[in-house]
Design a protein around this motif. Sequence first.
Motif, PDB file in Angstrom:
ATOM      1  N   TRP A 178       0.825  -1.208   0.000  1.00 10.73           N
ATOM      2  CA  TRP A 178       0.000   0.000   0.000  1.00 10.73           C
ATOM      3  C   TRP A 178       0.855   1.253   0.000  1.00 10.73           C
ATOM      4  O   TRP A 178       0.524   2.249  -0.663  1.00 10.73           O
ATOM      5  CB  TRP A 178      -0.944  -0.002   1.200  1.00 10.73           C
ATOM      6  N   GLU A 179       1.956   1.244   0.738  1.00 10.06           N
ATOM      7  CA  GLU A 179       2.851   2.400   0.734  1.00 10.06           C
ATOM      8  C   GLU A 179       3.444   2.613  -0.652  1.00 10.06           C
ATOM      9  O   GLU A 179       3.575   3.765  -1.125  1.00 10.06           O
ATOM     10  CB  GLU A 179       3.965   2.207   1.765  1.00 10.06           C
ATOM     11  N   ILE A 182       0.695   4.278  -2.842  1.00 10.59           N
ATOM     12  CA  ILE A 182       0.117   5.570  -2.466  1.00 10.59           C
ATOM     13  C   ILE A 182       1.145   6.634  -2.109  1.00 10.59           C
ATOM     14  O   ILE A 182       0.968   7.808  -2.441  1.00 10.59           O
ATOM     15  CB  ILE A 182      -0.871   5.360  -1.292  1.00 10.59           C
ATOM     16  N   VAL A 183       2.244   6.284  -1.452  1.00  9.15           N
ATOM     17  CA  VAL A 183       3.144   7.292  -0.904  1.00  9.15           C
ATOM     18  C   VAL A 183       3.866   8.104  -1.989  1.00  9.15           C
ATOM     19  O   VAL A 183       3.858   9.343  -1.928  1.00  9.15           O
ATOM     20  CB  VAL A 183       4.138   6.653   0.073  1.00  9.15           C
ATOM     21  N   TYR A 264       3.075   3.369   7.607  1.00 10.17           N
ATOM     22  CA  TYR A 264       1.660   3.338   7.231  1.00 10.17           C
ATOM     23  C   TYR A 264       1.392   2.014   6.519  1.00 10.17           C
ATOM     24  O   TYR A 264       1.137   1.984   5.316  1.00 10.17           O
ATOM     25  CB  TYR A 264       1.319   4.503   6.299  1.00 10.17           C
ATOM     26  N   GLN A 269      -4.656   3.449   7.391  1.00 10.33           N
ATOM     27  CA  GLN A 269      -3.776   4.471   7.946  1.00 10.33           C
ATOM     28  C   GLN A 269      -3.421   5.521   6.892  1.00 10.33           C
ATOM     29  O   GLN A 269      -3.425   6.731   7.167  1.00 10.33           O
ATOM     30  CB  GLN A 269      -2.507   3.822   8.489  1.00 10.33           C
ATOM     31  N   LEU A 270      -3.117   5.073   5.682  1.00 13.76           N
ATOM     32  CA  LEU A 270      -2.837   6.005   4.604  1.00 13.76           C
ATOM     33  C   LEU A 270      -4.079   6.819   4.256  1.00 13.76           C
ATOM     34  O   LEU A 270      -3.998   8.020   3.968  1.00 13.76           O
ATOM     35  CB  LEU A 270      -2.342   5.235   3.375  1.00 13.76           C
ATOM     36  N   TRP A 271      -5.226   6.156   4.287  1.00 11.14           N
ATOM     37  CA  TRP A 271      -6.490   6.833   3.986  1.00 11.14           C
ATOM     38  C   TRP A 271      -6.702   7.992   4.959  1.00 11.14           C
ATOM     39  O   TRP A 271      -7.046   9.108   4.552  1.00 11.14           O
ATOM     40  CB  TRP A 271      -7.629   5.826   4.090  1.00 11.14           C
TER      41      TRP A 271
END
Length: 394
Positions: A178-179, A182-183, A264, A269-271
């Motif tokens: 996910w990082e 998205i990051v 994250y 958490q990212l959301w």
Amino acid sequence: MTLWTVIAVVSLLCWLWLLLAQGFFWRTDVRLPPAAEPDTWPTVAVVVPARDEAHVLPVSLPSLLAQQYPGRAEVFLVDDGSSDGTGALARALADEHGGLPLTVTSPGEPPAGWTGKLWAVRHGMATASAAYRAEYLLLTDADIAHEPSSLRELVAGAVGSDLDVVSQMARLRVATAWERLIVPAFVYFFAQLYPFRWVNRSGRTAAAAGGCVLVRRAAAERAGIPEAIRQAVIDDVALARAVKRSGGRLWLGLADRVDSVRPYPRLSQLWRMVSRSAYAQLRHNPLLLAGTLAGLLLVYLVPPVAAVGGAAAGNAAVYAAGLGAWVLMTASYLPMLRYYRQPLWLAPLLPLTALLYAAMTADSAVQHYRGRGAAWKGRTYPRPDPAAVPDQRG
């Protein structure tokens, strides 16, 4: 010409404009400004607001204490009502590692009209002033780790280029799937909204990266920092805008020696990281929200849909325009993936990431109207009074 052809061509034109006329936002070569080492190094107070940060302090705080700075520098960690022993841990780490002097203090709960972070920053600045009158303030978050030369290079850049603010976008952690998705896009979208080259020249665009902001004390006082931005949820942009409005000179770029150590690992958490401030960025304006979501769909979602749909339908014009826009989008994302040392095959997936960001932005508005917007670590902040906070637009 069909409606789909028009939409696909408009999306392609948008990408041509973004690549050529939006401050070359996609380039990642904006690093520290020209530096000069002064004969006498200015004094620096490092102010670290911290709320429930015991899980990251063992990595971040020793890196600050270990700064190899030729002048006088001290660290002032402000324990903002932590419940996890942040203050005690900070003192223990200072006893263990030594290095720069550390003062741990606590401001109490913020009064009405202040965000917790800015109340902590205000208290840290006041505590530092009582100890000695530093010429520069380094405002850095508790999850930011600095390599030993970081402070020296920041000050040398500020002195060498006569800057009032030198801010580096810390390299965020990218370890999980996910990082990775998205990051890097988070920094890419930030640069698209606030092109670093535009920030770094005279003009209206102003921004900073809150994890690492070196500010000249005189410039902060002239701009009324932090009182002038006391309600700002997006405090870094508000700070930069206040300083620039008061005649200050800014610099913002990517970091090589400053890293965020906050993990994250989960999408939730990212959301929350994105959604807690997205609607504030849009000034809580439903029309801006609608325009932003429509723009995200046009710029990021139309290209792959047009390319795939045009090919399936045998519509050469739609296919060519959609594919062209998708190729330009993909190419513009490659430098950021290289900066984050991520596989380049992630670049064509940027439309998927943009769709997630659109959903996060919409959720930010929903949470705001439910009374849970701008919530962070147990505190929820209302919509700021426009008269009390400078316009945060670039």
